[in-house]
Write an enzyme that holds these catalytic residues in place. Sequence first.
Site, PDB file in Angstrom:
ATOM      1  N   ARG A 147      11.367  -1.477  10.694  1.00  0.00           N
ATOM      2  CA  ARG A 147      10.339  -1.307  11.567  1.00  0.00           C
ATOM      3  C   ARG A 147      10.214  -2.397  12.799  1.00  0.00           C
ATOM      4  O   ARG A 147      10.627  -3.649  12.616  1.00  0.00           O
ATOM      5  CB  ARG A 147       9.064  -1.308  10.964  1.00  0.00           C
ATOM      6  CG  ARG A 147       8.822  -0.042  10.174  1.00  0.00           C
ATOM      7  CD  ARG A 147       7.566   0.082   9.282  1.00  0.00           C
ATOM      8  NE  ARG A 147       6.351  -0.524  10.063  1.00  0.00           N
ATOM      9  CZ  ARG A 147       5.154  -0.512   9.307  1.00  0.00           C
ATOM     10  NH1 ARG A 147       5.163   0.106   8.304  1.00  0.00           N
ATOM     11  NH2 ARG A 147       4.084  -1.026  10.096  1.00  0.00           N
ATOM     12  N   ARG A 182      -0.089  -9.128  13.114  1.00  0.00           N
ATOM     13  CA  ARG A 182      -0.525  -8.007  12.492  1.00  0.00           C
ATOM     14  C   ARG A 182      -1.454  -8.553  11.184  1.00  0.00           C
ATOM     15  O   ARG A 182      -2.634  -8.227  10.780  1.00  0.00           O
ATOM     16  CB  ARG A 182       0.451  -7.372  11.539  1.00  0.00           C
ATOM     17  CG  ARG A 182       1.096  -6.390  12.756  1.00  0.00           C
ATOM     18  CD  ARG A 182       2.314  -5.721  12.314  1.00  0.00           C
ATOM     19  NE  ARG A 182       2.138  -4.801  11.202  1.00  0.00           N
ATOM     20  CZ  ARG A 182       3.426  -4.659  10.210  1.00  0.00           C
ATOM     21  NH1 ARG A 182       4.332  -5.130  10.499  1.00  0.00           N
ATOM     22  NH2 ARG A 182       3.140  -3.970   9.248  1.00  0.00           N
ATOM     23  N   ARG A 197      -9.529   0.779   8.758  1.00  0.00           N
ATOM     24  CA  ARG A 197      -9.060  -0.532   8.922  1.00  0.00           C
ATOM     25  C   ARG A 197     -10.161  -1.421   9.835  1.00  0.00           C
ATOM     26  O   ARG A 197     -10.100  -2.601   9.944  1.00  0.00           O
ATOM     27  CB  ARG A 197      -7.764  -0.664   9.968  1.00  0.00           C
ATOM     28  CG  ARG A 197      -6.452  -0.654   9.111  1.00  0.00           C
ATOM     29  CD  ARG A 197      -5.272  -0.780  10.086  1.00  0.00           C
ATOM     30  NE  ARG A 197      -4.110  -1.325   9.798  1.00  0.00           N
ATOM     31  CZ  ARG A 197      -3.131  -0.789   9.229  1.00  0.00           C
ATOM     32  NH1 ARG A 197      -3.110   0.572   8.907  1.00  0.00           N
ATOM     33  NH2 ARG A 197      -2.018  -1.420   9.185  1.00  0.00           N
ATOM     34  N   LYS A 208       0.904  -1.043   0.142  1.00  0.00           N
ATOM     35  CA  LYS A 208       0.046   0.140  -0.123  1.00  0.00           C
ATOM     36  C   LYS A 208       0.971   1.225  -0.143  1.00  0.00           C
ATOM     37  O   LYS A 208       0.547   2.327  -0.894  1.00  0.00           O
ATOM     38  CB  LYS A 208      -0.738   0.067   1.291  1.00  0.00           C
ATOM     39  CG  LYS A 208      -1.892  -1.112   1.250  1.00  0.00           C
ATOM     40  CD  LYS A 208      -2.736  -0.944   2.631  1.00  0.00           C
ATOM     41  CE  LYS A 208      -2.227  -0.983   4.012  1.00  0.00           C
ATOM     42  NZ  LYS A 208      -1.327  -2.427   4.237  1.00  0.00           N
ATOM     43  N   ARG A 230      12.221  -6.292   4.907  1.00  0.00           N
ATOM     44  CA  ARG A 230      11.938  -4.824   4.680  1.00  0.00           C
ATOM     45  C   ARG A 230      12.519  -3.759   5.286  1.00  0.00           C
ATOM     46  O   ARG A 230      12.986  -4.011   6.364  1.00  0.00           O
ATOM     47  CB  ARG A 230      10.430  -4.358   4.789  1.00  0.00           C
ATOM     48  CG  ARG A 230       9.880  -3.251   4.513  1.00  0.00           C
ATOM     49  CD  ARG A 230       8.367  -3.197   4.343  1.00  0.00           C
ATOM     50  NE  ARG A 230       7.671  -2.976   5.600  1.00  0.00           N
ATOM     51  CZ  ARG A 230       6.374  -2.718   5.625  1.00  0.00           C
ATOM     52  NH1 ARG A 230       5.774  -2.864   4.722  1.00  0.00           N
ATOM     53  NH2 ARG A 230       5.656  -2.724   7.040  1.00  0.00           N
TER      54      ARG A 230
HETATM   55  P1  AMP Z   1       0.913   0.595   8.809  1.00  0.00           P
HETATM   56  O1  AMP Z   1       2.258   1.344   8.712  1.00  0.00           O
HETATM   57  O2  AMP Z   1      -0.049   0.790   8.231  1.00  0.00           O
HETATM   58  O3  AMP Z   1       1.273  -1.177   8.674  1.00  0.00           O
HETATM   59  O4  AMP Z   1       0.597   0.543  10.523  1.00  0.00           O
HETATM   60  C1  AMP Z   1       1.345   0.224  11.577  1.00  0.00           C
HETATM   61  C2  AMP Z   1       0.602  -0.052  12.709  1.00  0.00           C
HETATM   62  O5  AMP Z   1       0.195   1.434  13.320  1.00  0.00           O
HETATM   63  C3  AMP Z   1      -0.537  -0.871  12.870  1.00  0.00           C
HETATM   64  O6  AMP Z   1       0.029  -2.338  12.835  1.00  0.00           O
HETATM   65  C4  AMP Z   1      -1.390  -0.405  14.077  1.00  0.00           C
HETATM   66  O7  AMP Z   1      -0.960  -0.670  15.108  1.00  0.00           O
HETATM   67  C5  AMP Z   1      -1.356   1.166  13.752  1.00  0.00           C
HETATM   68  N1  AMP Z   1      -2.403   1.693  12.764  1.00  0.00           N
HETATM   69  C6  AMP Z   1      -2.182   2.422  11.531  1.00  0.00           C
HETATM   70  N2  AMP Z   1      -3.114   2.722  10.748  1.00  0.00           N
HETATM   71  C7  AMP Z   1      -4.402   2.235  11.885  1.00  0.00           C
HETATM   72  C8  AMP Z   1      -5.558   2.332  11.606  1.00  0.00           C
HETATM   73  N3  AMP Z   1      -6.009   2.932  10.636  1.00  0.00           N
HETATM   74  N4  AMP Z   1      -6.236   1.906  12.715  1.00  0.00           N
HETATM   75  C9  AMP Z   1      -5.833   1.065  13.883  1.00  0.00           C
HETATM   76  N5  AMP Z   1      -4.359   1.199  13.901  1.00  0.00           N
HETATM   77  C10 AMP Z   1      -3.633   1.623  13.012  1.00  0.00           C
END
Ligand code: AMP
Length: 221
Positions: free
Chosen positions: A160, A171, A88, A13, A127
Amino acid sequence: MRVVLVGPPGAGKGTQARVLQSTFGIPQISTGDLLREAVREGTPLGKQARIYMDKGELVPDSLVTSLLAERMEKADCEKGFLLDGFPRTIVQADAIDAELGRRHQQLDAVISIVVTRQELVERLSGRWVCRSCQAMYHERFTPSKRSGVCDACSGELYQRSDDTAETVNARLEVYERSTAPLLSYYRDRTLLYDIDGMGAPEAIAQRISMTLKSLSPHTAA
Ligand code: AMP
């Protein structure tokens, strides 16, 4: 044009949103990036969010939704945006509708990036991300030219903390439980476009661009 990119962690994404933002001239909004910034700055919200992020769990809807609403107030969102990692949950999907409704706007498309589970685990475990410009690399598939250094801006690359094998599995499970139901939610509203997320990033970007350009002319930027 107002677009949501949905897909499991590792689907691409972020990579795709970064390409599409220059193609369509609209900003990428990543709630993951906004949350990591809050964590780095040590804000009260960041401190709360970190507890969930470190475990691979979703941050509570109210926290993420307020962060997003604040970001959407900025002038660069006037012509549209690419949402990466939001919504989400169904609660978040309702929240974005309400936020857009207040502005007499609506979503134009939801792009679902489809990738096999085996590929996701492989992508996440190798990554590396640039601390400065968030560009992404993979130690086997798309390595940087110099180890640990971003090709685009010479920033430092890091892994990360939630890309460890244990957190990756958590996740992926959270995705199946909380986020996958969004697919039928948006399919029922005829907003969903499934895109094959396997193969070279450029080929995937091409598929998404063609889909977005085929939407009615008034929505394309
Ligand atoms: P990402 O970078 O999109 O993979 O997000 C990393 C982490 O941030 C996720 O595993 C969640 O803990 C948190 N996170 C990001 N976006 C959301 C969202 N829309 N709702 C809830 N938690 C989020």
